[in-house]
Write a protein that holds these residues in place. Structure first.
Motif, PDB file in Angstrom:
ATOM      1  N   UNK A 112     -44.840 -22.863  -9.738  1.00 56.10           N
ATOM      2  CA  UNK A 112     -44.362 -22.453  -8.418  1.00 56.10           C
ATOM      3  C   UNK A 112     -42.839 -22.408  -8.411  1.00 56.10           C
ATOM      4  N   UNK A 113     -42.292 -21.497  -7.634  1.00 58.84           N
ATOM      5  CA  UNK A 113     -40.856 -21.427  -7.402  1.00 58.84           C
ATOM      6  C   UNK A 113     -40.635 -21.522  -5.903  1.00 58.84           C
ATOM      7  N   UNK A 114     -39.694 -22.350  -5.477  1.00 58.32           N
ATOM      8  CA  UNK A 114     -39.373 -22.483  -4.055  1.00 58.32           C
ATOM      9  C   UNK A 114     -37.887 -22.227  -3.860  1.00 58.32           C
ATOM     10  N   UNK A 115     -37.568 -21.580  -2.754  1.00 58.05           N
ATOM     11  CA  UNK A 115     -36.176 -21.318  -2.409  1.00 58.05           C
ATOM     12  C   UNK A 115     -35.840 -22.028  -1.116  1.00 58.05           C
ATOM     13  N   UNK A 116     -34.853 -22.907  -1.161  1.00 59.20           N
ATOM     14  CA  UNK A 116     -34.439 -23.675   0.009  1.00 59.20           C
ATOM     15  C   UNK A 116     -33.338 -22.937   0.761  1.00 59.20           C
ATOM     16  N   UNK A 117     -33.323 -23.113   2.076  1.00 61.36           N
ATOM     17  CA  UNK A 117     -32.316 -22.466   2.902  1.00 61.36           C
ATOM     18  C   UNK A 117     -30.896 -22.815   2.479  1.00 61.36           C
ATOM     19  N   UNK A 118     -30.677 -24.017   2.035  1.00 62.16           N
ATOM     20  CA  UNK A 118     -29.349 -24.441   1.568  1.00 62.16           C
ATOM     21  C   UNK A 118     -29.418 -25.229   0.272  1.00 62.16           C
ATOM     22  N   UNK A 119     -30.510 -25.096  -0.484  1.00 60.40           N
ATOM     23  CA  UNK A 119     -30.669 -25.954  -1.654  1.00 60.40           C
ATOM     24  C   UNK A 119     -30.967 -25.257  -2.954  1.00 60.40           C
ATOM     25  N   UNK A 120     -30.828 -23.942  -3.027  1.00 60.02           N
ATOM     26  CA  UNK A 120     -31.059 -23.239  -4.271  1.00 60.02           C
ATOM     27  C   UNK A 120     -32.526 -23.036  -4.606  1.00 60.02           C
ATOM     28  N   UNK A 121     -32.773 -22.743  -5.879  1.00 61.83           N
ATOM     29  CA  UNK A 121     -34.116 -22.467  -6.368  1.00 61.83           C
ATOM     30  C   UNK A 121     -34.660 -23.701  -7.083  1.00 61.83           C
ATOM     31  N   UNK A 122     -35.920 -24.021  -6.799  1.00 64.62           N
ATOM     32  CA  UNK A 122     -36.615 -25.164  -7.390  1.00 64.62           C
ATOM     33  C   UNK A 122     -37.862 -24.661  -8.082  1.00 64.62           C
ATOM     34  N   UNK A 123     -38.343 -25.419  -9.097  1.00 66.46           N
ATOM     35  CA  UNK A 123     -39.532 -25.023  -9.846  1.00 66.46           C
ATOM     36  C   UNK A 123     -40.460 -26.217 -10.028  1.00 66.46           C
ATOM     37  N   UNK A 124     -41.740 -25.928 -10.000  1.00 65.61           N
ATOM     38  CA  UNK A 124     -42.764 -26.922 -10.299  1.00 65.61           C
ATOM     39  C   UNK A 124     -43.673 -26.348 -11.382  1.00 65.61           C
ATOM     40  N   UNK A 125     -43.995 -27.165 -12.364  1.00 60.10           N
ATOM     41  CA  UNK A 125     -44.923 -26.753 -13.421  1.00 60.10           C
ATOM     42  C   UNK A 125     -46.285 -27.406 -13.269  1.00 60.10           C
TER      43      UNK A 125
ATOM     44  N   UNK B 184     -48.245 -27.554 -10.143  1.00 62.84           N
ATOM     45  CA  UNK B 184     -48.884 -27.232  -8.876  1.00 62.84           C
ATOM     46  C   UNK B 184     -48.202 -27.831  -7.661  1.00 62.84           C
ATOM     47  N   UNK B 185     -46.952 -28.218  -7.771  1.00 64.02           N
ATOM     48  CA  UNK B 185     -46.207 -28.733  -6.627  1.00 64.02           C
ATOM     49  C   UNK B 185     -46.120 -30.246  -6.548  1.00 64.02           C
ATOM     50  N   UNK B 186     -46.661 -30.948  -7.520  1.00 66.08           N
ATOM     51  CA  UNK B 186     -46.569 -32.415  -7.493  1.00 66.08           C
ATOM     52  C   UNK B 186     -45.142 -32.885  -7.736  1.00 66.08           C
ATOM     53  N   UNK B 187     -44.448 -32.256  -8.681  1.00 66.97           N
ATOM     54  CA  UNK B 187     -43.047 -32.585  -8.945  1.00 66.97           C
ATOM     55  C   UNK B 187     -42.245 -31.292  -8.993  1.00 66.97           C
ATOM     56  N   UNK B 188     -40.977 -31.402  -8.630  1.00 69.30           N
ATOM     57  CA  UNK B 188     -40.076 -30.248  -8.569  1.00 69.30           C
ATOM     58  C   UNK B 188     -38.778 -30.592  -9.263  1.00 69.30           C
ATOM     59  N   UNK B 189     -38.120 -29.558  -9.816  1.00 63.46           N
ATOM     60  CA  UNK B 189     -36.786 -29.753 -10.382  1.00 63.46           C
ATOM     61  C   UNK B 189     -35.924 -28.538 -10.029  1.00 63.46           C
ATOM     62  N   UNK B 190     -34.614 -28.776  -9.833  1.00 61.15           N
ATOM     63  CA  UNK B 190     -33.728 -27.682  -9.428  1.00 61.15           C
ATOM     64  C   UNK B 190     -33.389 -26.767 -10.601  1.00 61.15           C
ATOM     65  N   UNK B 191     -33.326 -25.470 -10.316  1.00 53.20           N
ATOM     66  CA  UNK B 191     -32.916 -24.493 -11.313  1.00 53.20           C
ATOM     67  C   UNK B 191     -31.483 -24.036 -11.092  1.00 53.20           C
TER      68      UNK B 191
END
Length: 168
Positions: free
Chosen positions: A47-60, A62-69
């Protein structure tokens, strides 16, 4: 298991049979709103998530853990994300398109300007700017981005100044 993230977070809410089970999955280590979410077309654990003020994040997972890209990109205001992946290529060669900038409804006239469009060809390990605000006719707030379904070098962005095609 469904609901495990909430149980681990100490909220004590588990899934309820016959009810809608919306469970917060993160990212839990960044505050603010998530403006964009993209699920890998061939591996739904990515999964890739984009935060309004936090950049792009990725989870490998299924969303249990995330790390910033994103760390040093020109704008951390993410508006939209689109993914392209050819099933014949390795997963780590997924193309990730990211549009930046967003108008915020409250308070009135508050906005977070973006820096155009960015693209990664290595599943988010690195990004390059592929369209500047000037190339988008001054559009600092992008509403949506969509990549071509078969050609990872083409994408379209839409906003108040129109629809723009980007070819890399």
């Amino acid at each position: 298991a469904p609901g495990q993230a909430m149980l681990n977070a100490g909220h004590g809410r588990g899934p309820t049979a016959g009810a809608h089970n919306w469970i917060p999955r993160g990212p839990r280590n960044v505050t603010g709103r998530i403006r964009a979410l993209a699920i890998h077309p061939h591996d739904d654990r990515i999964l890739f998530a984009g935060a309004g003020l936090g950049g792009v994040w990725k989870s490998n997972d299924g969303g249990e853990t995330w790390f910033p890209l994103w760390h040093d990109e020109e704008s951390l205001s993410i508006a939209s994300i689109s993914l392209h992946h050819d099933a014949a290529r390795p997963i780590d060669e997924t193309t990730v398109w990211v549009a930046t900038g967003e108008p915020v409804q409250n308070p009135a006239n508050f906005a977070i300007e973006g820096a155009g469009v960015f693209r990664s060809t290595d599943s988010g390990a690195s990004f390059a700017q592929v369209a500047t605000v000037a190339q988008l006719d001054g559009m600092t707030f992008i509403e949506a981005i969509a990549c071509h379904p078969t050609d990872p070098t083409h994408a379209w962005v839409a906003g108040k100044r129109g629809v723009f095609r980007i070819i890399v």
